[in-house]
Motif scaffolding. Structure first.
Motif, short mmCIF file in Angstrom:
data_model
loop_
_atom_site.label_atom_id
_atom_site.label_comp_id
_atom_site.label_asym_id
_atom_site.label_seq_id
_atom_site.Cartn_x
_atom_site.Cartn_y
_atom_site.Cartn_z
N ALA A 822 95.75 -17.77 42.93
CA ALA A 822 96.32 -18.62 41.88
C ALA A 822 96.84 -17.73 40.76
O ALA A 822 96.18 -16.77 40.36
N VAL A 823 98.05 -18.07 40.28
CA VAL A 823 98.66 -17.30 39.19
C VAL A 823 99.12 -18.28 38.12
O VAL A 823 99.78 -19.27 38.43
N MET A 824 98.75 -17.97 36.85
CA MET A 824 99.18 -18.79 35.73
C MET A 824 99.82 -17.87 34.68
O MET A 824 99.30 -16.80 34.36
N ILE A 825 100.97 -18.34 34.17
CA ILE A 825 101.69 -17.58 33.15
C ILE A 825 101.87 -18.46 31.93
O ILE A 825 102.37 -19.58 32.03
N ALA A 826 101.43 -17.94 30.77
CA ALA A 826 101.64 -18.65 29.50
C ALA A 826 102.62 -17.85 28.67
O ALA A 826 102.49 -16.63 28.53
N THR A 827 103.64 -18.52 28.14
CA THR A 827 104.66 -17.83 27.35
C THR A 827 104.57 -18.25 25.89
O THR A 827 104.22 -19.38 25.56
N ASP A 828 104.87 -17.28 25.01
CA ASP A 828 104.88 -17.55 23.58
C ASP A 828 105.95 -16.67 22.95
O ASP A 828 105.73 -15.49 22.67
N GLY A 829 107.15 -17.25 22.75
CA GLY A 829 108.25 -16.47 22.21
C GLY A 829 108.62 -15.34 23.15
O GLY A 829 108.96 -15.56 24.32
N ASP A 830 108.55 -14.10 22.62
CA ASP A 830 108.87 -12.94 23.43
C ASP A 830 107.66 -12.38 24.16
O ASP A 830 107.72 -11.31 24.76
N LYS A 831 106.56 -13.08 24.10
CA LYS A 831 105.34 -12.62 24.74
C LYS A 831 105.01 -13.50 25.94
O LYS A 831 105.32 -14.69 25.97
N ALA A 832 104.36 -12.91 26.92
CA ALA A 832 103.90 -13.65 28.09
C ALA A 832 102.53 -13.15 28.47
O ALA A 832 102.25 -11.94 28.40
N SER A 833 101.64 -14.07 28.84
CA SER A 833 100.30 -13.72 29.30
C SER A 833 100.16 -14.15 30.75
O SER A 833 100.59 -15.24 31.14
N VAL A 834 99.57 -13.30 31.56
CA VAL A 834 99.44 -13.54 33.00
C VAL A 834 97.97 -13.54 33.37
O VAL A 834 97.23 -12.64 32.96
N ALA A 835 97.56 -14.52 34.14
CA ALA A 835 96.21 -14.56 34.67
C ALA A 835 96.29 -14.77 36.18
O ALA A 835 97.07 -15.59 36.67
N VAL A 836 95.52 -14.02 36.94
CA VAL A 836 95.52 -14.11 38.40
C VAL A 836 94.08 -14.36 38.87
O VAL A 836 93.15 -13.68 38.40
N GLY A 837 93.93 -15.31 39.77
CA GLY A 837 92.64 -15.56 40.35
C GLY A 837 92.69 -15.46 41.87
O GLY A 837 93.65 -15.92 42.50
N VAL A 838 91.72 -14.83 42.45
CA VAL A 838 91.62 -14.69 43.91
C VAL A 838 90.26 -15.25 44.32
O VAL A 838 89.22 -14.86 43.74
N THR A 839 90.27 -16.15 45.26
CA THR A 839 89.00 -16.72 45.70
C THR A 839 88.15 -15.64 46.35
O THR A 839 88.65 -14.62 46.84
N ASP A 840 86.85 -15.87 46.31
CA ASP A 840 85.91 -14.82 46.72
C ASP A 840 86.12 -14.35 48.14
O ASP A 840 85.89 -13.17 48.47
N ASP A 841 86.59 -15.23 49.00
CA ASP A 841 86.73 -14.83 50.40
C ASP A 841 87.90 -13.90 50.64
O ASP A 841 88.03 -13.31 51.72
N LEU A 842 88.79 -13.76 49.63
CA LEU A 842 89.99 -12.94 49.82
C LEU A 842 89.98 -11.66 48.98
O LEU A 842 90.93 -10.88 49.04
N THR A 843 88.93 -11.44 48.18
CA THR A 843 88.95 -10.28 47.28
C THR A 843 88.96 -8.95 48.03
O THR A 843 89.36 -7.92 47.48
N ALA A 844 88.52 -8.97 49.29
CA ALA A 844 88.58 -7.73 50.07
C ALA A 844 90.01 -7.38 50.44
O ALA A 844 90.34 -6.22 50.68
N ARG A 845 90.90 -8.38 50.53
CA ARG A 845 92.30 -8.16 50.91
C ARG A 845 93.22 -8.06 49.70
O ARG A 845 94.17 -7.27 49.69
#
Length: 1008
Positions: A822-845
């Motif tokens: 899962a990827v979420m991007i929040a924008t604020d003017g000229d700034k952007a914040s990115v958050a990435v989530g990987v479920t536990d079963d896929l963190t090895a990949r």
């Protein structure tokens, strides 16, 4: 010997105090203003170490530099002659009339009456009011002053043989090489034929029979050059009568030490030591009585023992008396026990003695206690050094210097001790040893790595000694310019506009040290100079150097200048410094004795105090500290200062600063009352700064900040006095403004704001919930948003939520995915914040950290991090490999896309990219097939032409496109999975750096 004089028809012999009062009252009745004695430290003549004559305080009046509201004056001026060219120290105790301190009675006319009235007043007082036998009187006049000669004959009725013409400079007074001057006329008293000596002008005039009791100076000329003298337009009068001498005459004794004041002091010395006042110890008792007077008056006027300047002269006087106390057999310090007797005898006429008595007693006791061990060792070494010498051989100078340099034995003390044995000291050898020691000190210091300018100050300190600081007692004084420094070099003159550093011999300006800022103010003189002092520094801890600019006029080495401290600024600094002491003690009492000062700033507008403490102060602790300090201020207790050794001060409870270097003596400042109401028991610290006289002068104390400055070190910032009041006033105005905006009474705003805050929190929670729902969608819409990328379930969105909410959205998205990214991007003017989530079963990949770092780098930022299952970062909305993004020139610009012009696409032309059509619009745009599913993007980010084709910026290397994640994911999928036959070349290679930010590499064949 004459009979004692009685006043007012009584049988009471005239006392010294009554003589002084009678003199002043006589001249008050004659139209004179009675002026109090000036301090012993001259404020208007920097060339003098001490006030040594009655006219010194009036010098500027005589020269026209100062105007006073009277033209006639009378005074009893305390004077000291124990340093410089006026030095009677060595003779004191051995003669009848030499003193270190004496009182000068005088009457003065500033352009008012002249010779006739002066002679008339003098003769009337001594012969009619005091009844001195005129047959015992004789006067002198300058040899060519016929006017004075005739006036004495007419007014006094003296025979010509009793008016002696003197041709020498003894009867012609001058203020200096140039300036006011004039002839003198002296009145002598004959103590009787039983005393050796002749009248003035005779071969035996140096005897003690004829004693000068009054000198009348007729100031009638101005010396222009050594050869040119012209009459003054308004001649003046300056007279001086030694009180001790006239007291001896009026009390019927020949020796000043037999007058009532000295007899009382000698009797006290005899009683304390058990030694008779006369006989073998007569000289010692006299020395102690005289030196007690000088020492006590100097201490009362702010001079304290030191190793240079006035303080050194005081120390010499005190130690000479202390040696004689040793000769009397005193086993315990003696001088301080005699000070109360002095205050009784002279405290009415000089109340400063009574006010300063505790300081006088403590200073005398401390100095004698310290000196006793030195004295015993020094005298023993002196005996050992003298023993092998021939009976008439002088003590070698190097031995005398070793006694001085190693054991603190002053040269004149050595000389005085040997004088009683009929032996002298090799002064030339002493001076040579002193010069060698200074040369060694400079050589050692020069190798210490100090800066060049510091070397200059070192040389000046060696040449002139330490600057005499008079600022504890006064904020105004005169000084003599010793050096001018401009651009790091010595100069002789500074002119208007020049920025220079000025060194004077004495100053009231405090040099920055101990956390207290240096004084500011001005220097002026009678020639139009105005030098603005912006700061005062203290190089080497010895010199007070004034930094500033010449505003008008000029300044030369050797000039006499008037120095005036900015009194309002100094008052604020004093208040802040004293408040710092109270704050320190309040912190210790509130937080614990572990609190120790770690630094401070005492400025005019604020104070700052750093202290050792491991945690932040609570509001209750700050309030308690503030209340404690203000409670001490309201007590308005006196602030006292004592001089002590560091060890004695610390043993007495004084607080020393960690890491601070202290000399042999320190100033101990005490203030505030303890729980029993005893003054000076609340705070006691070693401090050389300036302080208020009473703690009430601080007025108000307010803490405005508390913070951390280092590990285990806290900082408090505070205001005092008017600054604190203004701060509280502004706070009150803010409270009232807030109350007005809330439509509530000031006393209700806390409750009202609390209600609003809670209401806002409730609304924020509701908005956050709604944003989460809107961001994640739901039902079919959400299911449709989940794509498969590289074989993994993939959910990505650009959301309109604060960056702090991304973590919660990621957690919700991971739950909905079950397994995926899962990827979420929040924008604020000229700034952007990115958050990435990987479920536990896929963190090895797949690592969320790697994905976030790639996204942040693409955004032009750095860093980003977290855990393999959850990571977050931020950056700008511009491609790190392109030019400036944004703008409205074309859709790409509006999209915030970056790129450089493709050299293979002619402006305004067309090019084929395989089966894709490239058409230039402005810079250029690459067209490729798309469908209806690519529509619905954010305005200006995604658009189609009339053929329903997607427009994308086409740099030669990279395209950065931002749009809705769902649309973008479909486009990426189409590019990566396209197998349409019209693609005769490998398809465009796209790499997902972060969902919502796509980097597209165009193969070279695409541009052919």
């Amino acid at each position: 010997m004459g009979a004692p004089t009685c006043f007012s028809g009584t049988d009471i012999v005239a006392s010294t105090n009554s003589i002084r009062s009678a003199f002043l009252e006589f001249f008050r009745n004659a139209g004179h203003s009675v002026v109090e004695s000036a301090p012993l430290v001259p404020r208007n003549d920097p060339t003098l170490m001490f006030t040594n004559a009655g006219m010194v305080p009036f010098k500027n009046v005589f020269t026209g530099l100062e105007t006073r509201p009277y033209v006639r004056a009378a005074s009893s001026q305390k004077c000291v002659r124990a340093g410089g060219k006026h030095n009677d120290l060595d003779n004191v105790g051995y003669t009848a009339r030499h003193h270190t301190l004496f009182e000068m009675l005088g009457n003065f006319s500033f352009g008012d009456y002249f010779k006739e009235r002066a002679i008339e007043l003098a003769w009337t007082l001594i012969t009619r009011e005091w009844g001195i036998d005129r047959e015992r009187l004789l006067v002198t006049v300058y040899h060519d002053d016929d006017e004075a000669f005739d006036l004495w004959r007419r007014i006094a009725g003296l025979r010509e043989e009793r008016i002696v013409r003197i041709p020498t400079k003894d009867n012609f007074w001058s203020m200096g090489d140039t300036g006011p001057c004039g002839p003198c006329s002296e009145i002598f008293y004959d103590h009787g034929a039983h005393i050796p000596g002749g009248p003035p002008g005779s071969p035996d005039q140096d005897g003690d029979r004829w004693v000068e009791i009054w000198n009348l100076v007729f100031m009638q000329f101005e010396q222009i050059t050594p050869d040119v003298r012209q009459p003054l337009p308004r001649p003046s009068i300056d007279t001086g009568m030694g009180l001790e001498r006239i007291a001896a005459v009026l009390q019927g004794v020949h020796d000043n030490f037999d007058t009532d004041t000295f007899k009382a002091l000698i009797a006290a010395s005899a009683e304390a030591t058990g030694q008779a006042p006369d006989g073998a110890h007569r000289v010692s008792h006299r020395v102690i009585a005289d030196h007690l007077r000088a020492s006590s008056f100097l201490i009362a006027d702010g001079v304290l023992p030191a190793n240079d300047g006035r303080g050194y002269v005081l120390r010499r006087i005190m130690r000479r008396a202390m040696r004689h106390a040793h000769l009397l057999g005193a086993r315990e310090p003696l001088m301080h026990r005699l000070a109360p007797t002095l205050a009784t005898e002279m405290g009415v006429a000089y109340p400063e003695l009574t006010r300063a008595l505790p300081l006088i007693v403590e200073t005398l006791r401390l100095e004698e206690t310290r000196f006793r061990a030195t004295l015993e060792k020094g005298l023993r070494l002196l005996d050992e050094a003298v023993e092998p010498l021939a009976s008439d051989a002088p003590l070698p100078g190097d031995v005398a210097f070793r006694l001085y340099d190693t054991y603190g034995f002053p040269y004149d003390l050595t000389e005085d001790a040997l004088r009683e044995r009929g032996r002298s000291v090799d002064r030339a050898g002493f001076d040579a040893a002193m010069a060698e020691q200074k040369a060694r000190a400079r050589a050692a210091w020069a190798g210490s790595g100090e800066q060049t300018t510091e070397t200059l100050w070192f040389d000046l300190a060696q040449e002139h000694g330490a600057t005499e600081f008079v600022g504890y007692a006064s904020e105004v004084s005169d000084g003599q310019v010793l050096a001018l420094v401009k651009d790091g070099a010595l100069v002789e003159t500074a002119r208007s506009g020049d920025t220079v550093a000025v060194l004077v011999n004495q100053t009231p300006f405090y040099g920055e040290s101990g956390g207290q800022v240096g004084d500011a103010g001005a220097m002026t003189n009678g020639s139009g100079l105005r030098f603005v002092v912006e700061d005062t520094q203290k190089p080497l801890g010895l010199l007070h150097v004034h930094y500033g600019a010449v505003e008008q006029g000029s300044l030369k080495v050797g000039d006499t200048v008037s120095l005036r401290v900015d009194t309002a600024r100094r008052a604020q600094v004093r208040a802040n410094h004293s408040a710092t002491h109270l704050l320190h003690e309040a912190l210790r009492r509130t937080l614990g004795e572990h609190v120790a000062q770690r630094g401070s700033l005492v400025a005019a507008d604020r104070l700052r105090f750093d202290f050792a403490h491991t945690r932040a102060l609570s509001p209750d602790e700050i309030a308690a500290i503030e209340a404690d300090v203000n409670a001490r201020i309201r007590q308005n207790a006196e602030v006292t200062t004592r001089l002590m050794t560091p060890d004695a001060a610390i043993e007495a409870g004084a607080i020393a600063l960690f890491g601070e270097k202290y000399g042999e003596e320190v100033r101990v400042v005490a203030m505030g009352e303890d729980a029993q109401g005893r003054a000076g028991r609340y705070s006691t610290e070693l401090c050389g700064g300036t302080h208020v006289q009473r703690v009430g002068d601080i007025a108000l104390f307010k803490i405005i900040g508390e913070s951390a400055v280092a590990s285990g070190v806290r900082r408090i910032e505070a205001l005092t006095g008017e600054a604190a009041r203004q701060y509280l006033l502004q706070q009150d105005q803010r409270v009232r403004a807030v109350a007005g905006a809330l439509k509530a009474a000031p006393q209700d705003i806390v409750e009202r704001v609390a209600h609003l805050v809670e209401e806002r929190r409730k609304l924020e929670r509701e908005v956050a919930d709604l944003r989460r729902v809107a961001a994640l969608g739901g039902g079919a819409a959400q299911a449709e948003a989940i794509e498969t990328v590289a074989g993994l379930p993939f959910l990505a969105r650009v959301v309109a939520v604060p960056a702090k909410d991304l973590r919660g959205l990621i957690d919700d998205a991971k739950k909905q995915l079950g397994s995926g990214v899962a990827v979420m991007i929040a924008t604020d003017g000229d700034k952007a914040s990115v958050a990435v989530g990987v479920t536990d079963d896929l963190t090895a990949r797949v690592s969320a950290v790697d994905l976030v770092k790639a996204a942040v780098a693409t955004l032009g930022g750095q860093g980003g991090g977290g855990r393999p299952d959850m990571a977050q970062g931020g950056g700008g909305r511009r491609c790190r490999r392109g030019g400036a993004g944004g703008g409205a020139a074309n859709p790409g610009r509006r999209a915030g896309l970056s790129g450089r012009r493709c050299s293979r696409l002619p402006q305004g032309g067309q090019a084929q990219c395989g089966s894709a059509l490239a058409q230039v619009h402005g810079e250029f745009e690459l067209l490729f097939d798309g469908g209806e599913e690519l529509l619905g993007g954010e305005p200006g980010l995604v658009r189609t032409d009339e053929n329903r084709q997607i427009l994308v910026i086409c740099p030669c290397s990279t395209v950065l496109m931002q749009t809705r994640s769902r649309v973008l994911a479909k486009a990426i999928s189409a590019w990566l999975s396209s197998s349409r036959p019209r693609w005769r070349r490998p398809p465009l290679q796209a790499k997902i750096e972060a969902i919502g930010l796509v980097e597209v590499d165009l193969p070279s064949w695409c541009m052919r």
